[in-house]
Design a protein around this motif. Structure first.
Motif, PDB file in Angstrom:
ATOM      1  N   ALA A 154      37.721  41.607  33.750  1.00  0.00           N
ATOM      2  CA  ALA A 154      38.714  42.667  33.862  1.00  0.00           C
ATOM      3  C   ALA A 154      38.931  43.401  32.542  1.00  0.00           C
ATOM      4  CB  ALA A 154      40.029  42.103  34.386  1.00  0.00           C
ATOM      5  N   SER A 155      39.012  42.664  31.462  1.00  0.00           N
ATOM      6  CA  SER A 155      39.279  43.324  30.170  1.00  0.00           C
ATOM      7  C   SER A 155      38.973  42.344  29.050  1.00  0.00           C
ATOM      8  CB  SER A 155      40.746  43.767  30.078  1.00  0.00           C
ATOM      9  OG  SER A 155      41.571  42.689  29.661  1.00  0.00           O
ATOM     10  N   LEU A 156      39.115  42.785  27.819  1.00  0.00           N
ATOM     11  CA  LEU A 156      38.904  41.891  26.669  1.00  0.00           C
ATOM     12  C   LEU A 156      39.851  40.690  26.722  1.00  0.00           C
ATOM     13  CD1 LEU A 156      38.386  44.116  23.478  1.00  0.00           C
ATOM     14  CD2 LEU A 156      36.671  42.811  24.762  1.00  0.00           C
ATOM     15  N   GLU A 157      41.001  40.839  27.387  1.00  0.00           N
ATOM     16  CA  GLU A 157      41.946  39.722  27.517  1.00  0.00           C
ATOM     17  C   GLU A 157      41.313  38.539  28.272  1.00  0.00           C
ATOM     18  OE1 GLU A 157      44.771  39.684  26.077  1.00  0.00           O
ATOM     19  OE2 GLU A 157      45.821  41.618  26.255  1.00  0.00           O
ATOM     20  N   ASP A 158      40.267  38.811  29.040  1.00  0.00           N
ATOM     21  CA  ASP A 158      39.668  37.776  29.886  1.00  0.00           C
ATOM     22  C   ASP A 158      38.373  37.197  29.331  1.00  0.00           C
ATOM     23  OD1 ASP A 158      41.392  37.800  32.449  1.00  0.00           O
ATOM     24  OD2 ASP A 158      41.080  39.903  31.955  1.00  0.00           O
ATOM     25  N   ILE A 159      38.046  37.614  28.117  1.00  0.00           N
ATOM     26  CA  ILE A 159      36.821  37.118  27.478  1.00  0.00           C
ATOM     27  C   ILE A 159      37.050  35.710  26.938  1.00  0.00           C
ATOM     28  CG2 ILE A 159      35.324  37.456  25.460  1.00  0.00           C
ATOM     29  CD1 ILE A 159      34.778  39.431  27.636  1.00  0.00           C
ATOM     30  N   ASP A 160      36.088  34.820  27.183  1.00  0.00           N
ATOM     31  CA  ASP A 160      36.131  33.502  26.548  1.00  0.00           C
ATOM     32  C   ASP A 160      34.724  33.149  26.053  1.00  0.00           C
ATOM     33  OD1 ASP A 160      34.624  32.442  28.676  1.00  0.00           O
ATOM     34  OD2 ASP A 160      36.436  31.934  29.806  1.00  0.00           O
ATOM     35  N   GLU A 161      34.567  31.906  25.595  1.00  0.00           N
ATOM     36  CA  GLU A 161      33.284  31.502  24.999  1.00  0.00           C
ATOM     37  C   GLU A 161      32.107  31.718  25.931  1.00  0.00           C
ATOM     38  OE1 GLU A 161      34.676  27.826  22.254  1.00  0.00           O
ATOM     39  OE2 GLU A 161      32.783  27.586  23.340  1.00  0.00           O
ATOM     40  N   SER A 162      32.347  31.625  27.235  1.00  0.00           N
ATOM     41  CA  SER A 162      31.233  31.757  28.182  1.00  0.00           C
ATOM     42  C   SER A 162      30.646  33.174  28.158  1.00  0.00           C
ATOM     43  CB  SER A 162      31.697  31.402  29.596  1.00  0.00           C
ATOM     44  OG  SER A 162      32.544  32.409  30.111  1.00  0.00           O
ATOM     45  N   HIS A 163      31.378  34.127  27.569  1.00  0.00           N
ATOM     46  CA  HIS A 163      30.893  35.512  27.517  1.00  0.00           C
ATOM     47  C   HIS A 163      30.275  35.874  26.170  1.00  0.00           C
ATOM     48  CE1 HIS A 163      34.330  35.503  30.453  1.00  0.00           C
ATOM     49  NE2 HIS A 163      33.381  36.018  31.194  1.00  0.00           N
ATOM     50  N   ASP A 164      30.189  34.903  25.266  1.00  0.00           N
ATOM     51  CA  ASP A 164      29.751  35.232  23.904  1.00  0.00           C
ATOM     52  C   ASP A 164      28.397  35.940  23.878  1.00  0.00           C
ATOM     53  OD1 ASP A 164      32.046  34.196  22.864  1.00  0.00           O
ATOM     54  OD2 ASP A 164      31.104  32.450  21.905  1.00  0.00           O
ATOM     55  N   SER A 165      27.407  35.367  24.551  1.00  0.00           N
ATOM     56  CA  SER A 165      26.071  35.971  24.416  1.00  0.00           C
ATOM     57  C   SER A 165      26.001  37.281  25.197  1.00  0.00           C
ATOM     58  CB  SER A 165      24.974  35.000  24.837  1.00  0.00           C
ATOM     59  OG  SER A 165      25.126  34.663  26.184  1.00  0.00           O
ATOM     60  N   LEU A 166      26.680  37.376  26.320  1.00  0.00           N
ATOM     61  CA  LEU A 166      26.718  38.630  27.075  1.00  0.00           C
ATOM     62  C   LEU A 166      27.326  39.738  26.214  1.00  0.00           C
ATOM     63  CD1 LEU A 166      26.505  40.317  29.698  1.00  0.00           C
ATOM     64  CD2 LEU A 166      28.744  39.389  30.360  1.00  0.00           C
ATOM     65  N   SER A 179      47.267  47.938  30.158  1.00  0.00           N
ATOM     66  CA  SER A 179      47.989  49.201  30.372  1.00  0.00           C
ATOM     67  C   SER A 179      48.496  49.755  29.056  1.00  0.00           C
ATOM     68  CB  SER A 179      49.133  49.001  31.354  1.00  0.00           C
ATOM     69  OG  SER A 179      49.986  47.984  30.893  1.00  0.00           O
ATOM     70  N   GLY A 180      48.878  48.874  28.140  1.00  0.00           N
ATOM     71  CA  GLY A 180      49.361  49.326  26.832  1.00  0.00           C
ATOM     72  C   GLY A 180      48.263  49.941  25.984  1.00  0.00           C
ATOM     73  N   GLY A 181      47.023  49.634  26.318  1.00  0.00           N
ATOM     74  CA  GLY A 181      45.881  50.204  25.597  1.00  0.00           C
ATOM     75  C   GLY A 181      45.264  51.386  26.318  1.00  0.00           C
ATOM     76  N   GLY A 182      45.910  51.820  27.395  1.00  0.00           N
ATOM     77  CA  GLY A 182      45.409  52.986  28.124  1.00  0.00           C
ATOM     78  C   GLY A 182      44.300  52.664  29.109  1.00  0.00           C
ATOM     79  N   GLN A 183      44.119  51.383  29.428  1.00  0.00           N
ATOM     80  CA  GLN A 183      43.054  51.019  30.384  1.00  0.00           C
ATOM     81  C   GLN A 183      43.467  51.394  31.801  1.00  0.00           C
ATOM     82  OE1 GLN A 183      41.902  46.871  30.334  1.00  0.00           O
ATOM     83  NE2 GLN A 183      40.096  47.241  31.601  1.00  0.00           N
ATOM     84  N   GLU A 184      42.559  52.086  32.498  1.00  0.00           N
ATOM     85  CA  GLU A 184      42.843  52.497  33.876  1.00  0.00           C
ATOM     86  C   GLU A 184      41.957  51.789  34.884  1.00  0.00           C
ATOM     87  OE1 GLU A 184      42.585  56.760  33.778  1.00  0.00           O
ATOM     88  OE2 GLU A 184      44.547  56.949  32.797  1.00  0.00           O
ATOM     89  N   VAL A 185      40.745  51.466  34.463  1.00  0.00           N
ATOM     90  CA  VAL A 185      39.832  50.730  35.348  1.00  0.00           C
ATOM     91  C   VAL A 185      39.690  49.323  34.788  1.00  0.00           C
ATOM     92  CG1 VAL A 185      37.510  50.598  36.297  1.00  0.00           C
ATOM     93  CG2 VAL A 185      38.595  52.834  36.008  1.00  0.00           C
ATOM     94  N   PHE A 186      40.072  48.326  35.600  1.00  0.00           N
ATOM     95  CA  PHE A 186      40.106  46.950  35.102  1.00  0.00           C
ATOM     96  C   PHE A 186      38.807  46.205  35.379  1.00  0.00           C
ATOM     97  CE2 PHE A 186      44.129  46.319  33.006  1.00  0.00           C
ATOM     98  CZ  PHE A 186      44.734  47.534  33.276  1.00  0.00           C
ATOM     99  N   HIS A 187      37.737  46.789  34.857  1.00  0.00           N
ATOM    100  CA  HIS A 187      36.430  46.139  34.716  1.00  0.00           C
ATOM    101  C   HIS A 187      36.010  46.549  33.307  1.00  0.00           C
ATOM    102  CE1 HIS A 187      32.239  45.068  36.474  1.00  0.00           C
ATOM    103  NE2 HIS A 187      32.064  45.344  35.175  1.00  0.00           N
ATOM    104  N   LEU A 188      35.869  45.568  32.445  1.00  0.00           N
ATOM    105  CA  LEU A 188      35.591  45.822  31.032  1.00  0.00           C
ATOM    106  C   LEU A 188      34.531  46.898  30.847  1.00  0.00           C
ATOM    107  CD1 LEU A 188      35.932  44.923  28.039  1.00  0.00           C
ATOM    108  CD2 LEU A 188      34.138  43.254  28.467  1.00  0.00           C
ATOM    109  N   HIS A 189      34.817  47.869  29.998  1.00  0.00           N
ATOM    110  CA  HIS A 189      33.836  48.922  29.716  1.00  0.00           C
ATOM    111  C   HIS A 189      33.994  49.410  28.293  1.00  0.00           C
ATOM    112  CE1 HIS A 189      37.443  50.713  31.561  1.00  0.00           C
ATOM    113  NE2 HIS A 189      37.263  51.739  30.756  1.00  0.00           N
ATOM    114  N   VAL A 190      32.855  49.735  27.713  1.00  0.00           N
ATOM    115  CA  VAL A 190      32.816  50.338  26.382  1.00  0.00           C
ATOM    116  C   VAL A 190      32.564  51.828  26.567  1.00  0.00           C
ATOM    117  CG1 VAL A 190      31.663  50.376  24.133  1.00  0.00           C
ATOM    118  CG2 VAL A 190      31.792  48.222  25.436  1.00  0.00           C
ATOM    119  N   HIS A 191      33.490  52.658  26.062  1.00  0.00           N
ATOM    120  CA  HIS A 191      33.228  54.097  26.034  1.00  0.00           C
ATOM    121  C   HIS A 191      32.291  54.363  24.855  1.00  0.00           C
ATOM    122  CE1 HIS A 191      36.668  55.446  28.663  1.00  0.00           C
ATOM    123  NE2 HIS A 191      37.149  54.271  28.295  1.00  0.00           N
TER     124      HIS A 191
END
Ligand code: AMP
Ligand code: ZN
Length: 112
Positions: A48-60, A89-101
């Motif tokens: 959903a967002s950087l808030e949901d990143i953990d060690e299992s996502h490190d290499s991805l 929401s405080g960071g202006g995120q509108e789509v809750f699937h992590l994305h890099v602009h």
């Protein structure tokens, strides 16, 4: 199956201007571009967002970061590019699937 709009783009259920894809990620044109080049780079995996990143996502996450300069160059951004990740929401995120602009070309929004 996730109803998340970016998951649906990743599955090919919704059309998008895809400019890069591999087993891990997808890059496609933002529907409301804020610069000459404005693409969104997403993991295929729903996070959903950087808030949901953990060690299992490190290499991805590392693979996504390392791919950004290549995607930028392929879009003609020879002199550099800007990346933005909005979180929550405080960071202006509108789509809750992590994305890099990934933005570039001409005047850029945001910092400097
Ligand atoms: P954010 O505010 O960081 O969550 O950014 C979401 C971005 O997704 C915005 O820049 C939108 O223009 C873009 N967007 C929303 N729906 C689509 C879509 N179907 N295809 C491409 N970009 C989209
Ligand atoms: Zn998703």
């Amino acid at each position: 199956m996730s109803e998340c709009i970016f998951c649906r783009i990743a599955r090919g259920e919704i059309p998008a201007g895809i400019v890069y894809q591999d087993d891990d990620m997808l890059a496609f044109k933002d529907i409301n571009p804020r610069a000459r080049v404005h693409v969104l780079v997403i993991p295929r995996l729903h996070v959903a967002s950087l808030e949901d990143i953990d060690e299992s996502h490190d290499s991805l996450m590392a693979r996504i970061m390392r791919r950004l300069p290549q995607i930028a160059r392929e879009q003609g951004l020879e002199t550099g590019f800007r990346t933005i990740i909005n979180t929550g929401s405080g960071g202006g995120q509108e789509v809750f699937h992590l994305h890099v602009h990934l933005l570039g070309g001409g005047r850029l929004p945001g910092f400097g």
